[in-house]
Design a protein around this motif. Structure first.
Motif, PDB file in Angstrom:
ATOM      1  N   LYS A 114      16.190 -13.232  34.358  1.00  0.00           N
ATOM      2  CA  LYS A 114      14.975 -13.294  35.172  1.00  0.00           C
ATOM      3  C   LYS A 114      14.882 -12.089  36.106  1.00  0.00           C
ATOM      4  CE  LYS A 114      12.999 -17.592  36.674  1.00  0.00           C
ATOM      5  NZ  LYS A 114      13.150 -18.799  37.516  1.00  0.00           N
ATOM      6  N   ILE A 115      16.023 -11.702  36.650  1.00  0.00           N
ATOM      7  CA  ILE A 115      16.034 -10.602  37.617  1.00  0.00           C
ATOM      8  C   ILE A 115      15.820  -9.244  36.935  1.00  0.00           C
ATOM      9  CG2 ILE A 115      17.583  -9.274  39.131  1.00  0.00           C
ATOM     10  CD1 ILE A 115      18.624 -11.864  40.247  1.00  0.00           C
ATOM     11  N   PHE A 116      16.394  -9.052  35.752  1.00  0.00           N
ATOM     12  CA  PHE A 116      16.409  -7.701  35.181  1.00  0.00           C
ATOM     13  C   PHE A 116      15.498  -7.469  33.989  1.00  0.00           C
ATOM     14  CE2 PHE A 116      20.674  -7.534  37.266  1.00  0.00           C
ATOM     15  CZ  PHE A 116      20.346  -6.524  38.155  1.00  0.00           C
ATOM     16  N   MET A 117      15.129  -8.530  33.279  1.00  0.00           N
ATOM     17  CA  MET A 117      14.566  -8.277  31.958  1.00  0.00           C
ATOM     18  C   MET A 117      13.070  -8.488  31.841  1.00  0.00           C
ATOM     19  SD  MET A 117      17.810  -9.636  29.724  1.00  0.00           S
ATOM     20  CE  MET A 117      19.473  -9.211  30.362  1.00  0.00           C
ATOM     21  N   ASP A 118      12.399  -7.395  31.504  1.00  0.00           N
ATOM     22  CA  ASP A 118      10.979  -7.273  31.219  1.00  0.00           C
ATOM     23  C   ASP A 118      10.819  -6.751  29.806  1.00  0.00           C
ATOM     24  OD1 ASP A 118       9.676  -5.850  34.307  1.00  0.00           O
ATOM     25  OD2 ASP A 118       9.641  -7.908  33.558  1.00  0.00           O
ATOM     26  N   SER A 119       9.577  -6.646  29.393  1.00  0.00           N
ATOM     27  CA  SER A 119       9.358  -6.067  28.062  1.00  0.00           C
ATOM     28  C   SER A 119       9.701  -4.576  28.017  1.00  0.00           C
ATOM     29  CB  SER A 119       7.905  -6.274  27.633  1.00  0.00           C
ATOM     30  OG  SER A 119       7.052  -5.697  28.598  1.00  0.00           O
ATOM     31  N   ASP A 120       9.915  -3.951  29.166  1.00  0.00           N
ATOM     32  CA  ASP A 120      10.365  -2.559  29.109  1.00  0.00           C
ATOM     33  C   ASP A 120      11.818  -2.363  29.572  1.00  0.00           C
ATOM     34  OD1 ASP A 120       9.805  -3.033  31.725  1.00  0.00           O
ATOM     35  OD2 ASP A 120       8.230  -1.514  31.918  1.00  0.00           O
ATOM     36  N   THR A 121      12.596  -3.441  29.536  1.00  0.00           N
ATOM     37  CA  THR A 121      14.028  -3.323  29.834  1.00  0.00           C
ATOM     38  C   THR A 121      14.814  -3.200  28.524  1.00  0.00           C
ATOM     39  OG1 THR A 121      13.632  -4.942  31.598  1.00  0.00           O
ATOM     40  CG2 THR A 121      15.921  -4.333  31.168  1.00  0.00           C
ATOM     41  N   ALA A 136      19.356 -17.260  26.693  1.00  0.00           N
ATOM     42  CA  ALA A 136      18.968 -17.032  28.094  1.00  0.00           C
ATOM     43  C   ALA A 136      18.029 -15.835  28.226  1.00  0.00           C
ATOM     44  CB  ALA A 136      20.214 -16.816  28.952  1.00  0.00           C
ATOM     45  N   PRO A 139      13.592 -15.311  26.226  1.00  0.00           N
ATOM     46  CA  PRO A 139      12.263 -15.605  26.774  1.00  0.00           C
ATOM     47  C   PRO A 139      11.740 -14.499  27.711  1.00  0.00           C
ATOM     48  CG  PRO A 139      13.717 -17.506  27.014  1.00  0.00           C
ATOM     49  CD  PRO A 139      14.562 -16.368  26.562  1.00  0.00           C
ATOM     50  N   TYR A 140      12.629 -13.688  28.266  1.00  0.00           N
ATOM     51  CA  TYR A 140      12.173 -12.594  29.138  1.00  0.00           C
ATOM     52  C   TYR A 140      11.786 -11.365  28.315  1.00  0.00           C
ATOM     53  CZ  TYR A 140      14.145 -15.767  32.525  1.00  0.00           C
ATOM     54  OH  TYR A 140      14.419 -16.889  33.259  1.00  0.00           O
ATOM     55  N   HIS A 169      19.342  -0.010  30.131  1.00  0.00           N
ATOM     56  CA  HIS A 169      19.368  -0.468  31.526  1.00  0.00           C
ATOM     57  C   HIS A 169      20.506  -1.437  31.796  1.00  0.00           C
ATOM     58  CE1 HIS A 169      15.067   0.587  30.733  1.00  0.00           C
ATOM     59  NE2 HIS A 169      15.224   1.211  31.890  1.00  0.00           N
TER      60      HIS A 169
END
Lengths: 397, 397
Positions: A114-121, A136, A139-140, A169
């Motif tokens: 949740k803290i680190f993962m986006d579609s651009d991570t 885990a 979903p991010y 990253h």
């Protein structure tokens, strides 16, 4: 075997949710007691220190009721955080303030996702990888990369290639007695990779859930302990394998910089970890001789591993695996046939193990299976291995 | 008072993470025992059934060790799910299969946020709203709308206005003894709104954490029980207020259609809920006379409420509040001065309560405070109310 998720109104991220075949198999084996299961990752209940459990519970209810049965600090119960910082971590900068108690190390993975993962991570995984991490993180919806693993850790050539060609990253790794492969990074690779991650400024999520399961009682220094970039390294630990999964408690060593954010996310997730279990575990650590307890787990699992190794040698000499230094699994290659076919026939013949595909970041087909040896007795393992051998011969003749 | 989250490498959603002033105040009051706190939402520990706790723990360790101390089903412990379905829910279509056990109802909110909320999801909240819901939902960054609340439920004029002008996807509501306002929807509004939600095909997340805290032992039928669209309604419950927050257990009634998805997300979050606590709670429900226990909580809180009401009447006749039918709070308007100023002065003068701003979906300033009456004794409440009165007079003269 796959659980289909229906097409229903839901957030976009739900299309990336992964189900777990392991949990499906676990359910099957609970419903049908004729299935002998090498599939789970269950600690052996004979190793739970029952007598100490009883007396500690009783004393918690008598002495700690207003703390143990109340809401608690979102970071966790202070006494337990101190014990973890003092006994169960090896990074030099740790203090009780760096520890957040989570509902298993699995929750630590969700919070870090949740803290680190986006579609651009860009997230680098080991291949094979711990399935729970895929569940885990998925979903991010980060971009997954993966590095091929060898019995002594990541293949360094490929690791350097990937890091030089992509801005990674986050690196998620399980360096000690990895689930599923039981591969354990050598000291040399730990040091080398710690330096590489420092140079490239990569966040490390180091999953140490199996840290204390070495058959000889050895404890490897964490990769994080070799890093100079203390602000970019997280270490996850768990009580599930060393005490009991029933307490559902783990922890994350969180760098100062991320502490407030981590705690705020934990609060949003479930306010605080089970306070009663935290007080009980803290008292258990105080009361019992923890080193003696660890030694009994380690030597029991060593015996179990030797049993499975010798059974495979006797009944299935054609399968291949490297000998693990610790953990609860053998990572076994069945050279002929597809793993899907083998699994289906095994289940019909009353024996379960987990196909390697489950642990492939790209869901590639695999000729490997994860075989657990912590749970079944030697006699039952023998029946199970014979059943697998029968099926394997059938398919391949 | 605000915890600043530093600017660090992190996913975009972290900029929407909300910290909780309540938890900060809780920490302050733990560190400084001179602060009398009306701020928490802590059940009174005298109401925990200690004797039953002891005998049940002991019997769980003796009789259920291999279940209680092991991993468990991601949906929860079957016996407990059955008990919840039979005793603690009122929707007609419920069965043990519809129940998923979560780490507090807070975790239910997080999972539902993950399942439903994207940047294009329109979510309707009550104003004021339970802060924990804001914390759970905000990282998923939906569009929030809010409906003004009256003592008997949402203002219907505004509700219909909002629903006719916007496509609302999800309505989060806390119809019984709401935290913070203690407002309770009337039977008429429950039925009317259930029909409205059916017509508009809106998903309801009905938070029933306070369901059993009516001072007279009344239990309102859930809004969900009046809905025809069984596929669009989720009911959250909690053991925190009726047994103990220390077990950190709640549940969600999940419609069939969403069951697999809900379980898969729960798995990714933390595999399964604390198995030991689940077995203990299940045995507690079997062992104790639950109705007698509930009655003792209800009548104790009724007495506490009456004490706080009479103390406010005596020392602070200028404040305003409506008399609650149940719950743990008074929602009190301090007509003069700003709540931020009043709070700061109160903390300096050794008394804490939570400013209404915390519960405003839009963080609007508010002249309300949430005052808890479940925890302090009558004598201590009197000292606390006097301290608030001193500060309030000081500020306003």
């Amino acid at each position: 075997m796959e659980t289909e998720l229906p097409t229903i109104f839901s957030a976009k991220r739900t299309s990336f949710v992964r189900t777990s075949v392991i949990r499906e198999i676990l359910k099957l084996t609970v419903e049908n007691s004729n299935i002998l299961s090498f599939a789970g990752g269950l600690p052996n209940p004979d190793l739970f220190p029952k007598d100490v459990f009883s007396s500690v519970m009783e004393s918690v209810v008598r002495e700690n009721i207003s703390t143990a049965f109340q809401y608690g600090d979102s970071s966790g119960y202070e006494a337990l955080r101190t014990q973890i910082a003092e006994k169960l971590t090896d990074v030099s900068w740790v203090s009780s303030r760096s520890i957040t108690i989570t509902h298993g190390s699995q929750q630590g993975l969700d919070i870090l996702g949740k803290i680190f993962m986006d579609s651009d991570t860009n997230v680098l995984l080991e291949d094979p990888v711990y399935l729970g991490a895929l569940q885990a993180f998925s979903p991010y919806h980060p971009n997954f990369f993966s590095v091929p693993m060898e019995p002594d850790g990541p293949n360094l050539y490929w690791l350097e290639e990937i890091l030089s060609q992509n801005k990674i990253h986050v690196f998620y790794a399980n360096p000690s007695y990895q689930n599923p492969s039981t591969y354990t990074w050598s000291l040399e690779k730990r040091i080398k990779i710690a330096n590489l991650l420092d140079t490239k400024e990569i966040i490390l999520i180091e999953d140490e859930a199996y840290r204390y399961l070495d058959f000889e009682g050895k404890v490897y220094p964490s990769v994080s302990s070799f890093r100079k970039r203390n602000d970019l390294t997280f270490v996850l630990g768990s009580f599930s394998k060393i005490l009991s999964p029933g307490f559902r408690l783990g922890w994350v060593v969180v760098p100062d910089l991320y502490r407030n954010l981590f705690t705020a996310v934990k609060q949003g997730n479930d306010l605080n970890s089970n306070q009663f279990s935290q007080v009980v575990v803290s008292k258990l650590l105080k009361t019992m001789d923890f080193d003696v307890h660890l030694h009994s787990i380690q030597s029991f699992y060593k015996g179990q591993k030797e049993s499975l190794v010798s059974l495979l040698g006797k009944y299935l000499p054609e399968v291949k695996f490297s000998l693990p230094e610790g953990g609860m699994f053998l990572w076994v290659e069945y050279p002929k046939g597809t793993s899907k076919e083998l699994m289906e026939h095994c289940l019909k013949n009353g024996v379960a193990m987990v196909p390697g595909t489950e642990f492939s970041p790209a869901s590639r087909s695999s000729s490997f299976f994860r075989m657990n040896f912590s749970f079944l007795t030697k006699d039952v393992m023998e029946i199970g291995v014979k059943r697998i051998a029968d099926v394997y011969r059938d398919i391949n003749t």
